[in-house]
Design a protein around this motif. Sequence first.
Motif, mmCIF file in Angstrom:
data_model
loop_
_atom_site.group_PDB
_atom_site.id
_atom_site.type_symbol
_atom_site.label_atom_id
_atom_site.label_comp_id
_atom_site.label_asym_id
_atom_site.label_seq_id
_atom_site.Cartn_x
_atom_site.Cartn_y
_atom_site.Cartn_z
ATOM 1 N N ARG A 371 -2.433 8.461 -2.053
ATOM 2 C CA ARG A 371 -1.150 7.942 -1.342
ATOM 3 C C ARG A 371 -0.293 7.493 -2.137
ATOM 4 O O ARG A 371 0.765 6.794 -1.672
ATOM 5 C CB ARG A 371 -1.964 6.619 -1.151
ATOM 6 C CG ARG A 371 -3.266 6.656 -0.047
ATOM 7 C CD ARG A 371 -3.668 5.067 0.666
ATOM 8 N NE ARG A 371 -2.616 4.699 1.555
ATOM 9 C CZ ARG A 371 -2.868 3.620 2.389
ATOM 10 N NH1 ARG A 371 -4.163 3.040 2.247
ATOM 11 N NH2 ARG A 371 -2.132 3.396 3.180
ATOM 12 N N GLU A 374 3.056 7.836 -0.151
ATOM 13 C CA GLU A 374 3.438 6.603 0.682
ATOM 14 C C GLU A 374 4.394 5.540 -0.225
ATOM 15 O O GLU A 374 5.133 4.863 0.470
ATOM 16 C CB GLU A 374 2.052 5.870 1.200
ATOM 17 C CG GLU A 374 1.584 6.908 1.880
ATOM 18 C CD GLU A 374 0.259 6.266 2.750
ATOM 19 O OE1 GLU A 374 0.342 4.916 3.131
ATOM 20 O OE2 GLU A 374 -0.857 6.936 2.550
ATOM 21 N N ARG A 377 7.674 6.807 -0.775
ATOM 22 C CA ARG A 377 8.395 7.158 0.589
ATOM 23 C C ARG A 377 9.055 5.619 0.933
ATOM 24 O O ARG A 377 10.220 5.563 1.414
ATOM 25 C CB ARG A 377 7.571 7.217 1.446
ATOM 26 C CG ARG A 377 8.157 7.610 3.056
ATOM 27 C CD ARG A 377 7.174 8.197 3.962
ATOM 28 N NE ARG A 377 6.170 9.167 3.581
ATOM 29 C CZ ARG A 377 5.024 9.262 3.734
ATOM 30 N NH1 ARG A 377 4.365 8.181 4.168
ATOM 31 N NH2 ARG A 377 4.417 10.285 3.263
ATOM 32 N N LEU A 407 0.627 -1.248 1.956
ATOM 33 C CA LEU A 407 -0.028 -0.004 0.836
ATOM 34 C C LEU A 407 -0.512 -0.693 -0.204
ATOM 35 O O LEU A 407 -1.602 -0.381 -0.550
ATOM 36 C CB LEU A 407 1.233 0.653 0.587
ATOM 37 C CG LEU A 407 0.760 1.850 -0.317
ATOM 38 C CD1 LEU A 407 -0.131 2.790 0.096
ATOM 39 C CD2 LEU A 407 2.087 2.605 -0.847
#
Length: 429
Positions: A371, A374, A377, A407
């Motif tokens: 991840r 992510e 991002r 997250l």
Amino acid sequence: MPKVSAWLCLSLCAGLLAATADATQTERLVFLSTQLRPIGEAQKMRNFVLKEFPQEVDYVTDLPQRFAMRVEAERQAGMHTIDVVGALHGELQALVPLDAMVPLDDLSKRLAGRGIPDPLLTLGKFGTAHQLYIPWMQASYIMVANKQALPYLPSGADINALSYDQLATWASTLQQKTGKRLLGFPAGPHGLMHRFFEGFLYPSHTGGVVVPFRSEAAEAMWMQFASLWKSVNPNSTSYDFMAQPLLSGEVWIGFDHIARVLDALRQKPNEFVAFPAPAGPKGRGYMPILVGLAVVKGTPGMAEAMALIDYLTQPETQITLARTVGFFPVVKAKLPADLDPGLRMGADAIAKMQSAKDALPALPPIGFGQRDAEFDRVFLETFQLIVLRGQKARPVLEREAETLQRLMNESGVPCWQPDPPGRGACQVQ
């Protein structure tokens, strides 16, 4: 880490056992590394870097994904074939909950005269009272400028101690005097712009990364960076590597990973200067790519393992590393006159950045696994919305903070430096 089953231990350890059986019989040290794995680099380690060590060493490499599991598998099986390990900071951190590393406090004291920067040694403690690894080699991100840009530096500015305000003034002056936007960033689809935000801009202005993500300091930072962007070459959104724009003259000042600007420094060393990243109100944030050396608990050759770490951190060995594999010294080492001038410039810039009084190391994200993208991002979308599309910073930060916190909660990743350490998922304030 979950208990490693017997069959998995056999699977993981079989290769290492085969590679080290002869080493055990002949009392050679086993050095397991996640770095310098390609055949050519591994051979350079064996034939050049380790050549002068008085004891024979078996240099064995493995993938980072298997590293901690292999060490734990050996421990559970009661086998002790690994003496020394070399790995990235985040990879070594996985060994902390396993209690797999020998404290190196006494060795650290003996190496005190080598000039390893205190911030790097602190990283090797992982927030404990003990030195769990000794820094071995490093890379980082730097600034590079065409010498044509130097006359336009703000009055009184020291290029090796710039602030972000001075960088903005410098870029604006260049634009006014030349009619061109000559500052560049690697903001292309495969560039490393996210590392600039995570390791440089955020720490320098807010003192952290996750915790102060939507703070008032972060809001002011984004507004200032949006203003700076007016002097940035618009083609930056297509730059993946900064070497080519620097070589072509399209950009006169650029930021990137040392490996991605090294071609420019090597091809035209007389036309460029390399220097540290700027500082903000909270310090000179920078992201060290740090490889450390640790001794595995249970090694039968404790003294020899310590001697190997001593050898690998000697200035002469560190210079051999730079020559052969392109990683830079962590110790204070006088670089030889015949060293590649591009490598010399890069090494000098990194050394100045680390030794700066306001140096603020910001580690790469740790613990996200698949991840990782992510996390990156969140910062790239914030940049795109505020800087490239001109949206107001506060509502963007509030929305992206929710994505970031979700997250963090789902991954359970705790805070890492420079955010304050703690247990459980890191929390956005």
